[in-house]
Design an enzyme around this catalytic site. Structure first.
Site, PDB file in Angstrom:
ATOM      1  N   SER A  16     -36.477 -12.959  31.932  1.00 21.39           N
ATOM      2  CA  SER A  16     -36.042 -11.640  32.392  1.00 21.39           C
ATOM      3  C   SER A  16     -34.836 -11.758  33.323  1.00 21.39           C
ATOM      4  CB  SER A  16     -37.212 -10.909  33.060  1.00 21.39           C
ATOM      5  OG  SER A  16     -36.911  -9.555  33.294  1.00 21.39           O
ATOM      6  N   ASP A  25     -38.934  -6.299  22.590  1.00 24.32           N
ATOM      7  CA  ASP A  25     -38.696  -6.223  24.040  1.00 24.32           C
ATOM      8  C   ASP A  25     -38.238  -4.807  24.388  1.00 24.32           C
ATOM      9  OD1 ASP A  25     -37.960  -6.499  26.681  1.00 24.32           O
ATOM     10  OD2 ASP A  25     -36.651  -8.234  26.349  1.00 24.32           O
ATOM     11  N   HIS A  82     -41.701  -8.237  26.210  1.00 30.47           N
ATOM     12  CA  HIS A  82     -40.738  -8.778  27.165  1.00 30.47           C
ATOM     13  C   HIS A  82     -41.202 -10.060  27.844  1.00 30.47           C
ATOM     14  CE1 HIS A  82     -37.402  -8.813  29.939  1.00 30.47           C
ATOM     15  NE2 HIS A  82     -38.206  -8.753  30.979  1.00 30.47           N
TER      16      HIS A  82
END
Length: 228
Positions: free
Chosen positions: A42, A136, A170
């Protein structure tokens, strides 16, 4: 962030903090060297990419569902400042369950007015593994990884891999961690959708963990050297 004397809501990220960490690790007797590896996910993917070209001693970088440009907060290194991308707030949507869908809020880093935020990873000498989830919902990580790969390729570099996982969300973490389809997003300040289908996400984590181990074994032994 938020640990001991570190600020809870920093106004900038100082890359020299991470430079000290790299120096510390490379001095440990357990570290074979000559370089070390980074695994990131991330927002930390941006930190990993910036470390890869700013800092010495990085041989291999794993970027999981990251962005190839700076986001959220200015990044400082010595006299250089990399501004974050400006969010496109009109692209925020609501899911049927009332969660925010923020996947399309980041603009294209390659556009002229966004290039100051883009990380010049073509200057890095390490190997890259970009792992991305096709489901995602945090941001378009497939687009960002493909753009990073295209940048490297356009500069004659083939020292990278891109692996994609359909239906994964994600937060691709270590095997057997449950999928996190939604949750509180600190940067957004609200609950958002992160995507992913449980079975596909779990299988992706199993596969990625094997790939990460092999990637580091290939590029972090004391006989390997970064190549282009």
């Amino acid at each position: 962030m938020g640990y001991e004397d570190l600020p809870t809501k920093p106004k900038k990220l100082d890359l020299e903090y991470f430079d000290e960490a790299v120096t510390y690790l490379r001095r440990q007797p357990e570290v074979k060297g000559p370089g070390i590896g980074i695994i990131s996910i991330s927002h930390s993917g941006g930190l990993a990419l910036s470390m890869s070209y700013f800092l010495s001693g990085i041989s291999a970088t794993v970027c999981i569902n990251g962005c190839n440009a700076n986001t959220a907060i200015p990044l400082h290194y010595k006299d250089l400042i990399i501004p974050p991308l400006t969010l496109v707030l009109k692209n925020i949507l609501f899911t049927d369950s009332g969660l925010l869908y923020v996947c399309n809020c980041l603009p294209d880093p390659s556009l002229e007015n966004n290039r100051a935020s883009q990380f010049p990873i073509e200057r890095a000498s390490c190997h890259f593994l970009f792992a991305v989830s096709e489901d995602d919902h945090n941001w378009n990580s497939v687009f960002f990884a493909n753009q990073a790969a295209a940048t490297l390729r356009s500069h004659g570099k083939e020292s990278f891999q891109v692996v994609t996982y359909p239906k994964a969300g994600h937060f691709l973490e270590v095997p057997y961690m449950p999928n996190c389809p939604s949750g509180f997003h600190a940067a957004v300040g609200s609950e958002v959708s992160f995507g992913g289908e449980p079975k596909a996400h779990s299988e992706a984590q199993l596969d990625l963990w094997e790939r990460v181990q092999q990637f580091f074994k290939s590029h972090l032994d004391n006989k390997s050297r970064p190549t282009c």
